[in-house]
Design a protein around this motif. Structure first.
Motif, short mmCIF file in Angstrom:
data_model
loop_
_atom_site.label_atom_id
_atom_site.label_comp_id
_atom_site.label_asym_id
_atom_site.label_seq_id
_atom_site.Cartn_x
_atom_site.Cartn_y
_atom_site.Cartn_z
N ASP A 16 45.33 55.30 63.30
CA ASP A 16 46.00 56.19 64.15
C ASP A 16 46.71 57.10 63.13
OD1 ASP A 16 45.41 55.28 66.55
OD2 ASP A 16 46.88 53.52 66.52
N LEU A 17 46.66 56.87 61.86
CA LEU A 17 47.34 57.64 60.77
C LEU A 17 46.41 58.94 60.14
CD1 LEU A 17 48.51 55.03 58.43
CD2 LEU A 17 49.98 56.08 60.06
N LEU A 18 45.11 59.01 60.93
CA LEU A 18 44.21 59.94 60.33
C LEU A 18 44.11 61.07 61.22
CD1 LEU A 18 41.50 57.35 59.30
CD2 LEU A 18 43.12 58.02 58.14
N PRO A 19 43.73 62.31 60.53
CA PRO A 19 43.72 63.47 61.42
C PRO A 19 42.38 63.40 62.20
CG PRO A 19 43.59 64.08 59.07
CD PRO A 19 44.01 62.52 59.17
N VAL A 30 33.84 63.63 63.41
CA VAL A 30 32.78 63.05 63.84
C VAL A 30 32.76 61.41 63.46
CG1 VAL A 30 30.23 62.68 63.48
CG2 VAL A 30 31.12 65.02 63.39
N ASN A 31 33.29 60.89 62.52
CA ASN A 31 33.60 59.59 62.29
C ASN A 31 34.57 59.19 61.27
OD1 ASN A 31 33.34 56.74 61.90
ND2 ASN A 31 31.11 56.69 62.30
N ASN A 32 35.71 59.28 61.38
CA ASN A 32 36.87 58.76 60.42
C ASN A 32 36.49 57.55 59.54
OD1 ASN A 32 38.28 61.24 60.30
ND2 ASN A 32 39.96 60.50 61.81
N HIS A 63 33.53 64.63 49.56
CA HIS A 63 34.35 65.12 48.53
C HIS A 63 35.49 66.08 49.02
CE1 HIS A 63 35.96 67.36 44.96
NE2 HIS A 63 36.15 66.13 44.61
N ARG A 64 35.19 67.21 49.84
CA ARG A 64 36.07 68.03 50.24
C ARG A 64 36.98 67.66 51.15
NH1 ARG A 64 32.12 71.22 52.84
NH2 ARG A 64 31.29 72.09 50.90
N ARG A 65 36.34 66.84 52.05
CA ARG A 65 37.10 66.28 52.99
C ARG A 65 38.46 65.57 52.37
NH1 ARG A 65 35.33 62.76 58.42
NH2 ARG A 65 37.17 62.53 59.35
N LEU A 66 38.00 64.71 51.41
CA LEU A 66 39.11 63.97 50.51
C LEU A 66 39.99 64.52 49.93
CD1 LEU A 66 40.23 61.31 49.51
CD2 LEU A 66 38.58 61.57 47.61
N TRP A 69 42.37 66.08 52.38
CA TRP A 69 43.28 65.13 53.11
C TRP A 69 44.46 64.76 51.90
CZ3 TRP A 69 41.11 60.40 56.18
CH2 TRP A 69 40.69 60.80 57.25
N CYS A 70 44.16 64.87 50.61
CA CYS A 70 45.15 64.57 49.46
C CYS A 70 45.91 65.66 49.48
CB CYS A 70 44.48 64.69 48.04
SG CYS A 70 43.27 62.80 48.01
N GLU A 71 45.49 66.82 49.60
CA GLU A 71 46.43 68.15 49.40
C GLU A 71 47.35 68.34 50.67
OE1 GLU A 71 43.63 71.32 49.43
OE2 GLU A 71 43.29 71.04 47.21
N SER A 72 47.00 67.81 52.12
CA SER A 72 47.90 67.72 53.21
C SER A 72 48.56 66.38 53.31
CB SER A 72 47.11 67.88 54.46
OG SER A 72 46.12 66.73 54.50
N GLY A 73 48.55 65.46 52.39
CA GLY A 73 49.41 64.31 52.21
C GLY A 73 49.06 63.06 53.15
N VAL A 74 47.73 63.22 53.58
CA VAL A 74 47.01 62.06 54.77
C VAL A 74 47.22 60.96 53.62
CG1 VAL A 74 45.36 61.34 56.10
CG2 VAL A 74 46.09 63.94 56.37
N ILE A 75 46.38 61.08 52.60
CA ILE A 75 46.09 59.64 51.87
C ILE A 75 47.45 59.09 51.51
CG2 ILE A 75 44.85 58.90 49.51
CD1 ILE A 75 43.03 59.71 51.75
N GLU A 76 48.22 60.02 50.80
CA GLU A 76 49.78 59.29 50.40
C GLU A 76 50.26 58.67 51.56
OE1 GLU A 76 53.91 60.70 48.59
OE2 GLU A 76 52.30 62.12 48.55
N ARG A 77 50.31 59.24 53.09
CA ARG A 77 50.99 58.67 54.20
C ARG A 77 50.27 57.32 54.14
NH1 ARG A 77 50.52 62.74 57.39
NH2 ARG A 77 48.45 62.18 58.27
#
Length: 123
Positions: A16-19, A30-32, A63-66, A69-77
């Motif tokens: 539920d934390l993932l866009p 497609v498949n988080n 790689h592009r998606r990661l 996600w890093c730039e938008s703060g998803v991974i840190e969250r």
């Protein structure tokens, strides 16, 4: 279960934390879970991006998606959320995991000589 895959309970904690999830504003991914497992596989196996197995899709897209996600703060969250769980023993780091080379601690090399300082007034 494959060696580097997420367990179902791990996935339930972060999904539920993932866009890109169902009901999320914006596009639906497609498949988080497959994406997260691809990233974990890459880092746990210690392989270059180009060696990512084909079952995860094109390595460039992963790689592009990661990166996004890093730039938008998803991974840190996600990391902050998981770090808040006090039962995460696998996140503990101590000297049994991380070893420093003897020279990083200031040890002298074999046969090294200590030379007196050129500054005679200092001593």
């Amino acid at each position: 279960m494959r060696r580097y895959n997420l367990r179902d309970d791990q996935w339930e904690r972060i999904k539920d934390l993932l866009p890109g999830r169902e009901g999320y504003v914006g596009g639906t991914a497609v498949n988080n879970r497959l994406f997260v497992e691809a990233v974990l596989y890459r880092y746990r196996a210690g392989i270059p991006w180009r060696d990512l197995p084909a079952r995860f899709g094109d390595w460039k897209n992963v790689h592009r998606r990661l990166r996004r996600w890093c730039e938008s703060g998803v991974i840190e969250r996600i990391f902050r959320y998981l770090a808040a769980d006090y039962d995460n023993e696998y996140m503990m780091i101590d000297s049994t995991i991380v070893r420093a080379h003897q020279h990083s601690a200031g040890a002298l090399k074999k046969g090294a000589r200590i030379r007196p300082s050129d500054d005679h007034e200092a001593g």
